[in-house]
Scaffold this active site. Structure first.
Site, PDB file in Angstrom:
ATOM      1  N   PHE A  26       4.013   5.414  -4.102  1.00 31.87           N
ATOM      2  CA  PHE A  26       4.679   4.468  -4.422  1.00 31.87           C
ATOM      3  C   PHE A  26       4.705   4.505  -6.205  1.00 31.87           C
ATOM      4  CE2 PHE A  26       6.555  -0.138  -5.044  1.00 31.87           C
ATOM      5  CZ  PHE A  26       7.104  -0.246  -4.058  1.00 31.87           C
ATOM      6  N   LEU A  61      -2.536   0.372  -1.566  1.00 29.48           N
ATOM      7  CA  LEU A  61      -3.623  -0.460  -0.160  1.00 29.48           C
ATOM      8  C   LEU A  61      -3.620   1.051   0.739  1.00 29.48           C
ATOM      9  CD1 LEU A  61      -1.748  -3.570   0.895  1.00 29.48           C
ATOM     10  CD2 LEU A  61      -3.668  -3.145  -0.776  1.00 29.48           C
ATOM     11  N   GLU A  62      -3.328   2.380   0.743  1.00 33.94           N
ATOM     12  CA  GLU A  62      -3.509   3.064   1.396  1.00 33.94           C
ATOM     13  C   GLU A  62      -4.020   3.885   0.892  1.00 33.94           C
ATOM     14  OE1 GLU A  62      -0.761   0.985   2.886  1.00 33.94           O
ATOM     15  OE2 GLU A  62      -0.379   2.268   1.031  1.00 33.94           O
ATOM     16  N   ILE A  85       0.819  -0.621  -9.934  1.00 35.24           N
ATOM     17  CA  ILE A  85       1.364  -1.248  -9.252  1.00 35.24           C
ATOM     18  C   ILE A  85       2.310  -1.910 -10.272  1.00 35.24           C
ATOM     19  CG2 ILE A  85       1.264  -3.793  -8.091  1.00 35.24           C
ATOM     20  CD1 ILE A  85      -1.951  -1.820  -7.930  1.00 35.24           C
ATOM     21  N   ILE A  86       2.926  -2.585 -10.675  1.00 33.43           N
ATOM     22  CA  ILE A  86       4.624  -2.600 -11.112  1.00 33.43           C
ATOM     23  C   ILE A  86       4.471  -4.205 -10.556  1.00 33.43           C
ATOM     24  CG2 ILE A  86       6.589  -2.839 -12.591  1.00 33.43           C
ATOM     25  CD1 ILE A  86       6.725  -0.155 -12.191  1.00 33.43           C
ATOM     26  N   HIS A  92       3.059 -10.276  -4.104  1.00 37.55           N
ATOM     27  CA  HIS A  92       2.583  -9.423  -3.569  1.00 37.55           C
ATOM     28  C   HIS A  92       1.751  -8.643  -4.688  1.00 37.55           C
ATOM     29  CE1 HIS A  92       2.786  -6.307  -1.265  1.00 37.55           C
ATOM     30  NE2 HIS A  92       3.503  -4.893  -2.248  1.00 37.55           N
ATOM     31  N   ASN A 117     -11.205   4.507 -11.548  1.00 39.18           N
ATOM     32  CA  ASN A 117     -10.279   4.236 -10.719  1.00 39.18           C
ATOM     33  C   ASN A 117      -8.640   3.613 -12.048  1.00 39.18           C
ATOM     34  OD1 ASN A 117      -8.005   2.454 -10.504  1.00 39.18           O
ATOM     35  ND2 ASN A 117      -9.631   0.297  -8.997  1.00 39.18           N
ATOM     36  N   ARG A 131       0.785   4.361 -20.595  1.00 38.37           N
ATOM     37  CA  ARG A 131      -0.256   4.300 -20.257  1.00 38.37           C
ATOM     38  C   ARG A 131      -0.474   5.703 -19.266  1.00 38.37           C
ATOM     39  NH1 ARG A 131       1.142   0.167 -21.398  1.00 38.37           N
ATOM     40  NH2 ARG A 131      -1.106  -2.099 -22.026  1.00 38.37           N
TER      41      ARG A 131
END
Length: 154
Positions: A26, A61-62, A85-86, A92, A117, A131
Site C-alpha cells: 500500500f 496491518l499484514e 500510512i498517510i 482508520h 520499524n 522521510r
C-alpha cells in the site's frame, strides 16, 4: 557506574548477518523507495545480498504476521518493517498506525529478534517523500546495530 557500556561505539558490521525485510505494498511507490534505500544501506554495511530476504504484503496491518513467520523461522538476525500510512479523513489512520506499531513491537518482544520499524505515519504524501530515503537507511543501520548487540548479549 561500574561495568557500563555508555559511550560504546555501535557495531555496524553487517558481514555475518541475515536480514529480512517486510514491505507493505500500500503506497507502493513510497514503500518501494524505502525498501531500496534500506537495501542499499544494508549492502553498504556489508550484509551480503544473498543474506537479505525481501518480501511484500498487501498493507501495514499484514506486516506483523509476515514478520512473525520470519522470526519463527530462526533464519534472521534482524528484521525490518517497511510501510507508509498517510492520514485520511477518518479514524482508520489511527487504527492502522497504532495496530501496526503494536504488532511490530509484539513480534520483536515475543521472538527476541530486533525489528527496525520503518513504517512511516505521516499527514500527507509530501511528508512521506521527505522521510523516505533517510528512514530507509536508518532502518538498515538499526537492524545491523541491534543484531550485533543481541549477539553480544547472548
Amino acid at each position: 557506574m561500574q561495568g557500563s557500556d555508555k559511550g560504546q561505539a555501535a557495531s555496524l558490521d553487517g558481514q555475518n548477518l541475515r536480514i529480512g525485510l517486510v514491505q507493505a505494498r500500500f503506497n507502493d511507490k513510497i514503500t518501494s523507495a524505502l525498501a531500496a534505500a534500506c537495501t542499499q544501506e544494508l549492502l553498504a554495511l556489508g550484509v551480503p545480498e544473498r543474506h537479505i530476504r525481501h518480501i511484500t504484503v498487501p498493507g501495514a496491518l499484514e506486516v506483523s504476521i509476515a514478520l512473525q513467520a520470519m522470526a519463527d523461522s530462526e533464519h534472521y538476525d534482524a528484521l525490518v518493517a517497511l510501510g507508509c500510512i498517510i492520514r485520511g479523513e477518518t479514524y482508520h489512520f489511527e487504527l492502522v498506525a497504532n495496530e501496526s506499531g503494536a504488532g511490530v513491537t509484539r513480534v520483536s518482544l515475543d521472538s527476541s529478534i530486533p525489528i527496525a520499524n520503518a513504517v512511516l505515519t505521516v499527514e500527507n504524501e509530501a511528508q512521506a517523500w521527505a522521510r523516505t530515503e533517510e528512514k530507509g537507511r536508518d532502518a538498515a543501520r538499526v537492524a545491523v546495530e541491534m543484531a550485533n548487540l543481541m549477539k553480544e548479549l547472548q
